[in-house]
Write a protein that holds these residues in place. Structure first.
Motif, PDB file in Angstrom:
ATOM      1  N   MET A  92      28.077 -13.739   2.613  1.00 55.15           N
ATOM      2  CA  MET A  92      28.155 -14.799   1.609  1.00 55.15           C
ATOM      3  C   MET A  92      29.594 -15.321   1.466  1.00 55.15           C
ATOM      4  SD  MET A  92      26.745 -14.493  -2.290  1.00 55.15           S
ATOM      5  CE  MET A  92      26.746 -15.898  -3.410  1.00 55.15           C
ATOM      6  N   ASN A  93      29.733 -16.640   1.473  1.00 54.99           N
ATOM      7  CA  ASN A  93      30.999 -17.361   1.317  1.00 54.99           C
ATOM      8  C   ASN A  93      31.937 -17.216   2.507  1.00 54.99           C
ATOM      9  OD1 ASN A  93      30.101 -18.118  -1.248  1.00 54.99           O
ATOM     10  ND2 ASN A  93      31.195 -16.461  -2.270  1.00 54.99           N
ATOM     11  N   ASP A  94      31.397 -16.842   3.675  1.00 53.09           N
ATOM     12  CA  ASP A  94      32.231 -16.790   4.879  1.00 53.09           C
ATOM     13  C   ASP A  94      32.474 -18.219   5.358  1.00 53.09           C
ATOM     14  OD1 ASP A  94      33.500 -16.226   7.319  1.00 53.09           O
ATOM     15  OD2 ASP A  94      32.263 -14.445   7.646  1.00 53.09           O
ATOM     16  N   ARG A  95      33.754 -18.590   5.522  1.00 52.44           N
ATOM     17  CA  ARG A  95      34.120 -19.939   5.942  1.00 52.44           C
ATOM     18  C   ARG A  95      34.227 -20.067   7.456  1.00 52.44           C
ATOM     19  NH1 ARG A  95      39.132 -21.348   4.854  1.00 52.44           N
ATOM     20  NH2 ARG A  95      39.811 -19.189   4.938  1.00 52.44           N
ATOM     21  N   VAL A  96      34.118 -18.943   8.174  1.00 52.94           N
ATOM     22  CA  VAL A  96      34.340 -18.952   9.619  1.00 52.94           C
ATOM     23  C   VAL A  96      33.074 -18.634  10.406  1.00 52.94           C
ATOM     24  CG1 VAL A  96      35.716 -17.908  11.472  1.00 52.94           C
ATOM     25  CG2 VAL A  96      36.748 -18.335   9.244  1.00 52.94           C
ATOM     26  N   PRO A 153      30.375 -20.942  12.336  1.00 56.89           N
ATOM     27  CA  PRO A 153      31.503 -21.854  12.553  1.00 56.89           C
ATOM     28  C   PRO A 153      31.285 -23.205  11.878  1.00 56.89           C
ATOM     29  CG  PRO A 153      30.799 -20.831  14.614  1.00 56.89           C
ATOM     30  CD  PRO A 153      29.750 -20.514  13.601  1.00 56.89           C
ATOM     31  N   LEU A 154      32.303 -23.671  11.179  1.00 58.10           N
ATOM     32  CA  LEU A 154      32.304 -24.997  10.582  1.00 58.10           C
ATOM     33  C   LEU A 154      33.545 -25.734  11.076  1.00 58.10           C
ATOM     34  CD1 LEU A 154      31.336 -24.124   6.887  1.00 58.10           C
ATOM     35  CD2 LEU A 154      29.840 -25.018   8.677  1.00 58.10           C
ATOM     36  N   ASP A 155      33.408 -26.997  11.385  1.00 54.31           N
ATOM     37  CA  ASP A 155      34.515 -27.783  11.913  1.00 54.31           C
ATOM     38  C   ASP A 155      34.670 -29.057  11.106  1.00 54.31           C
ATOM     39  OD1 ASP A 155      36.607 -28.496  13.535  1.00 54.31           O
ATOM     40  OD2 ASP A 155      35.334 -29.346  15.107  1.00 54.31           O
ATOM     41  N   PRO A 156      35.810 -29.249  10.427  1.00 52.19           N
ATOM     42  CA  PRO A 156      36.938 -28.303  10.361  1.00 52.19           C
ATOM     43  C   PRO A 156      36.639 -27.149   9.419  1.00 52.19           C
ATOM     44  CG  PRO A 156      37.392 -30.192   8.969  1.00 52.19           C
ATOM     45  CD  PRO A 156      36.090 -30.490   9.675  1.00 52.19           C
ATOM     46  N   THR A 157      37.368 -26.052   9.579  1.00 56.80           N
ATOM     47  CA  THR A 157      37.195 -24.898   8.708  1.00 56.80           C
ATOM     48  C   THR A 157      37.594 -25.271   7.281  1.00 56.80           C
ATOM     49  OG1 THR A 157      37.698 -23.411  10.539  1.00 56.80           O
ATOM     50  CG2 THR A 157      37.842 -22.499   8.314  1.00 56.80           C
ATOM     51  N   PRO A 158      36.739 -25.023   6.293  1.00 59.48           N
ATOM     52  CA  PRO A 158      37.074 -25.387   4.902  1.00 59.48           C
ATOM     53  C   PRO A 158      38.321 -24.676   4.399  1.00 59.48           C
ATOM     54  CG  PRO A 158      34.738 -24.832   5.140  1.00 59.48           C
ATOM     55  CD  PRO A 158      35.404 -24.429   6.412  1.00 59.48           C
ATOM     56  N   GLU A 159      39.028 -25.317   3.485  1.00 57.45           N
ATOM     57  CA  GLU A 159      40.176 -24.703   2.850  1.00 57.45           C
ATOM     58  C   GLU A 159      39.717 -23.607   1.885  1.00 57.45           C
ATOM     59  OE1 GLU A 159      43.334 -25.339   3.537  1.00 57.45           O
ATOM     60  OE2 GLU A 159      42.759 -26.849   5.034  1.00 57.45           O
ATOM     61  N   ASP A 160      40.660 -22.762   1.461  1.00 55.17           N
ATOM     62  CA  ASP A 160      40.348 -21.730   0.474  1.00 55.17           C
ATOM     63  C   ASP A 160      39.794 -22.356  -0.798  1.00 55.17           C
ATOM     64  OD1 ASP A 160      41.227 -19.719   2.100  1.00 55.17           O
ATOM     65  OD2 ASP A 160      43.168 -19.495   1.129  1.00 55.17           O
ATOM     66  N   ASP A 161      38.778 -21.722  -1.348  1.00 51.88           N
ATOM     67  CA  ASP A 161      38.268 -22.087  -2.669  1.00 51.88           C
ATOM     68  C   ASP A 161      38.152 -20.784  -3.447  1.00 51.88           C
ATOM     69  OD1 ASP A 161      36.807 -22.809  -4.949  1.00 51.88           O
ATOM     70  OD2 ASP A 161      35.738 -24.410  -3.884  1.00 51.88           O
ATOM     71  N   TYR A 162      39.065 -20.582  -4.393  1.00 50.33           N
ATOM     72  CA  TYR A 162      39.129 -19.314  -5.105  1.00 50.33           C
ATOM     73  C   TYR A 162      37.867 -19.006  -5.902  1.00 50.33           C
ATOM     74  CZ  TYR A 162      44.131 -19.459  -3.992  1.00 50.33           C
ATOM     75  OH  TYR A 162      45.346 -19.513  -3.344  1.00 50.33           O
ATOM     76  N   ARG A 163      37.012 -19.994  -6.102  1.00 52.55           N
ATOM     77  CA  ARG A 163      35.757 -19.754  -6.825  1.00 52.55           C
ATOM     78  C   ARG A 163      34.746 -19.016  -5.963  1.00 52.55           C
ATOM     79  NH1 ARG A 163      34.052 -25.718  -8.184  1.00 52.55           N
ATOM     80  NH2 ARG A 163      34.715 -25.841  -5.988  1.00 52.55           N
ATOM     81  N   TYR A 164      34.955 -19.016  -4.647  1.00 49.98           N
ATOM     82  CA  TYR A 164      33.946 -18.466  -3.741  1.00 49.98           C
ATOM     83  C   TYR A 164      34.577 -17.472  -2.754  1.00 49.98           C
ATOM     84  CZ  TYR A 164      31.518 -22.558  -5.561  1.00 49.98           C
ATOM     85  OH  TYR A 164      30.968 -23.495  -6.390  1.00 49.98           O
ATOM     86  N   PRO A 165      34.968 -16.301  -3.214  1.00 53.92           N
ATOM     87  CA  PRO A 165      35.560 -15.311  -2.306  1.00 53.92           C
ATOM     88  C   PRO A 165      34.520 -14.739  -1.343  1.00 53.92           C
ATOM     89  CG  PRO A 165      35.181 -14.350  -4.463  1.00 53.92           C
ATOM     90  CD  PRO A 165      34.878 -15.816  -4.601  1.00 53.92           C
ATOM     91  N   LEU A 166      34.977 -14.409  -0.165  1.00 51.18           N
ATOM     92  CA  LEU A 166      34.121 -13.745   0.815  1.00 51.18           C
ATOM     93  C   LEU A 166      33.574 -12.462   0.211  1.00 51.18           C
ATOM     94  CD1 LEU A 166      33.157 -13.524   3.839  1.00 51.18           C
ATOM     95  CD2 LEU A 166      35.211 -12.146   4.217  1.00 51.18           C
ATOM     96  N   GLN A 167      32.268 -12.283   0.301  1.00 51.07           N
ATOM     97  CA  GLN A 167      31.645 -11.116  -0.322  1.00 51.07           C
ATOM     98  C   GLN A 167      31.654  -9.919   0.636  1.00 51.07           C
ATOM     99  OE1 GLN A 167      30.403 -11.084  -3.868  1.00 51.07           O
ATOM    100  NE2 GLN A 167      32.126 -12.449  -3.429  1.00 51.07           N
ATOM    101  N   LEU A 168      32.879  -9.492   0.943  1.00 49.51           N
ATOM    102  CA  LEU A 168      33.103  -8.345   1.808  1.00 49.51           C
ATOM    103  C   LEU A 168      34.196  -7.487   1.180  1.00 49.51           C
ATOM    104  CD1 LEU A 168      32.570  -6.831   4.472  1.00 49.51           C
ATOM    105  CD2 LEU A 168      34.293  -8.301   5.555  1.00 49.51           C
ATOM    106  N   LEU A 169      33.910  -6.193   1.033  1.00 48.88           N
ATOM    107  CA  LEU A 169      34.798  -5.277   0.323  1.00 48.88           C
ATOM    108  C   LEU A 169      35.024  -4.010   1.143  1.00 48.88           C
ATOM    109  CD1 LEU A 169      36.218  -4.292  -2.365  1.00 48.88           C
ATOM    110  CD2 LEU A 169      33.975  -3.343  -2.992  1.00 48.88           C
ATOM    111  N   ALA A 170      36.293  -3.666   1.374  1.00 48.12           N
ATOM    112  CA  ALA A 170      36.645  -2.369   1.962  1.00 48.12           C
ATOM    113  C   ALA A 170      36.531  -1.330   0.856  1.00 48.12           C
ATOM    114  CB  ALA A 170      38.055  -2.413   2.547  1.00 48.12           C
ATOM    115  N   GLN A 171      35.396  -0.641   0.788  1.00 50.06           N
ATOM    116  CA  GLN A 171      35.026   0.114  -0.400  1.00 50.06           C
ATOM    117  C   GLN A 171      35.593   1.529  -0.431  1.00 50.06           C
ATOM    118  OE1 GLN A 171      32.709   2.793  -1.191  1.00 50.06           O
ATOM    119  NE2 GLN A 171      33.196   2.442  -3.355  1.00 50.06           N
ATOM    120  N   SER A 172      35.657   2.205   0.724  1.00 52.46           N
ATOM    121  CA  SER A 172      36.170   3.580   0.713  1.00 52.46           C
ATOM    122  C   SER A 172      36.773   3.937   2.060  1.00 52.46           C
ATOM    123  CB  SER A 172      35.057   4.578   0.359  1.00 52.46           C
ATOM    124  OG  SER A 172      34.074   4.608   1.374  1.00 52.46           O
ATOM    125  N   ILE A 173      37.642   4.957   2.034  1.00 50.67           N
ATOM    126  CA  ILE A 173      38.263   5.438   3.258  1.00 50.67           C
ATOM    127  C   ILE A 173      38.554   6.926   3.077  1.00 50.67           C
ATOM    128  CG2 ILE A 173      40.644   4.928   2.555  1.00 50.67           C
ATOM    129  CD1 ILE A 173      41.108   3.938   5.466  1.00 50.67           C
TER     130      ILE A 173
END
Length: 302
Positions: free
Chosen positions: A253-257, A260-280
């Motif tokens: 969700m909210n991946d801008r890449v 692929p989209l051309d051109p790649t959309p600019e950052d929109d702080y309202r829609y962060p990529l829903q990917l989290l480095a949760q534990s290590i």
């Protein structure tokens, strides 16, 4: 004899270590001529200003002047600078610090290290300024768009031993992602494929050939058309999790890449990529203890 300054010629300044460029064999008349050709985005005037401010030094600690003749097979050190840098309006959270490691919960949109348009607004430089540890170094990377855990080495002499843990795949890393749910796919499942640089250069793609990437994907919960997934990368290829999920028809969700989209959309702080480095987690090669860290951030299904 003039003493050799730290870091090959220049100390850390405002949390930023000097950059390094190697001079190859060549026929440039001056070092300035080489630098202008090597870095076309940097004007001659800017290089001359840096030199006038003693901000370009060779590996022997000698300053580089505007008219200094070119000599190959030598390293130069210089400070990067940006005329304007966008403020990233999100803060990192320090989770852990001792004599060996620093562990930080990174926000979305903040790069880990300086590159491109980002210098001061990077996790590494923020931490150097905040903690006063000039030798701080990340042991691994996560994408600028990804939030979550990043582990840093405090002592430069210990960095290689920690990085060997990642190369030997003895570090347990777990991510979470929000993406579409497809009832026809069964979980858990392992995605193995060959990932290579695509077009343009910042996109990766699955290609034919022996697999060089592997991810365990688990289904954690579903809600309507979306699901929360647990992702455990066995390997660490660039954009691996995003590419594997997209290739399964599950773009995060909210991946801008990916897709692929051309051109790649600019950052929109309202829609962060829903990917989290949760534990290590890993066994510390210096203390012998089991190191386990978890992010305080959470991904929730809408």
């Amino acid at each position: 004899m003039r003493a050799k300054p730290p870091l090959g010629g220049l100390p850390t300044r405002e949390g930023v270590s000097p950059s390094c460029v190697s001079l190859p064999a060549g026929t440039w008349l001056t070092i300035t001529d080489f630098l202008v050709q090597r870095f076309p985005a940097i004007s001659r005037e800017l290089w001359l200003t840096r030199m006038a401010n003693d901000e370009v030094i060779d590996e022997f600690g000698e300053r580089v002047t505007a008219a200094r003749p070119y000599r190959g097979h030598m390293r130069l050190y210089y400070y990067r600078s940006l005329p304007a840098e966008t403020l990233i309006p999100f803060d990192e959270e320090l989770l852990f610090q001792d004599d060996h490691l620093v562990v930080v919960d990174k926000p979305h949109f903040l790069p880990v290290t300086p590159s491109g348009h980002y210098l001061q607004e990077t996790l590494l430089v923020r931490l150097k300024n905040r903690l006063g540890i000039p030798g701080l170094s990340p042991l691994h990377r996560i994408d600028r768009e990804t939030a979550g855990l990043v582990v840093f080495s405090v002592r430069p002499q210990e960095r290689a031993a920690y990085q060997d843990l990642f190369r030997q795949r003895t570090v347990d890393k777990r991510y979470e992602a929000i993406a579409p749910w497809r009832a026809e796919l069964t979980f858990p499942r392992v995605r193995r494929s060959r990932i290579a640089e695509g077009q343009p250069f910042f996109r990766q793609a699955e290609v034919d050939g022996p697999p060089n990437s592997e991810t365990l994907i688990e289904l954690l919960e579903t809600r309507g058309p979306l699901a929360r997934y647990g992702l455990s990368p066995i390997t660490g290829k660039k954009h691996q999790l995003r590419v594997h999920m997209f290739s399964l028809g599950l773009p995060i969700m909210n991946d801008r890449v990916y897709p692929p989209l051309d051109p790649t959309p600019e950052d929109d702080y309202r829609y962060p990529l829903q990917l989290l480095a949760q534990s290590i987690a890993f066994d510390d090669p210096f203390t012998g203890e089991r190191r386990q860290f978890s992010s305080k951030r959470r991904l929730t299904l809408p």
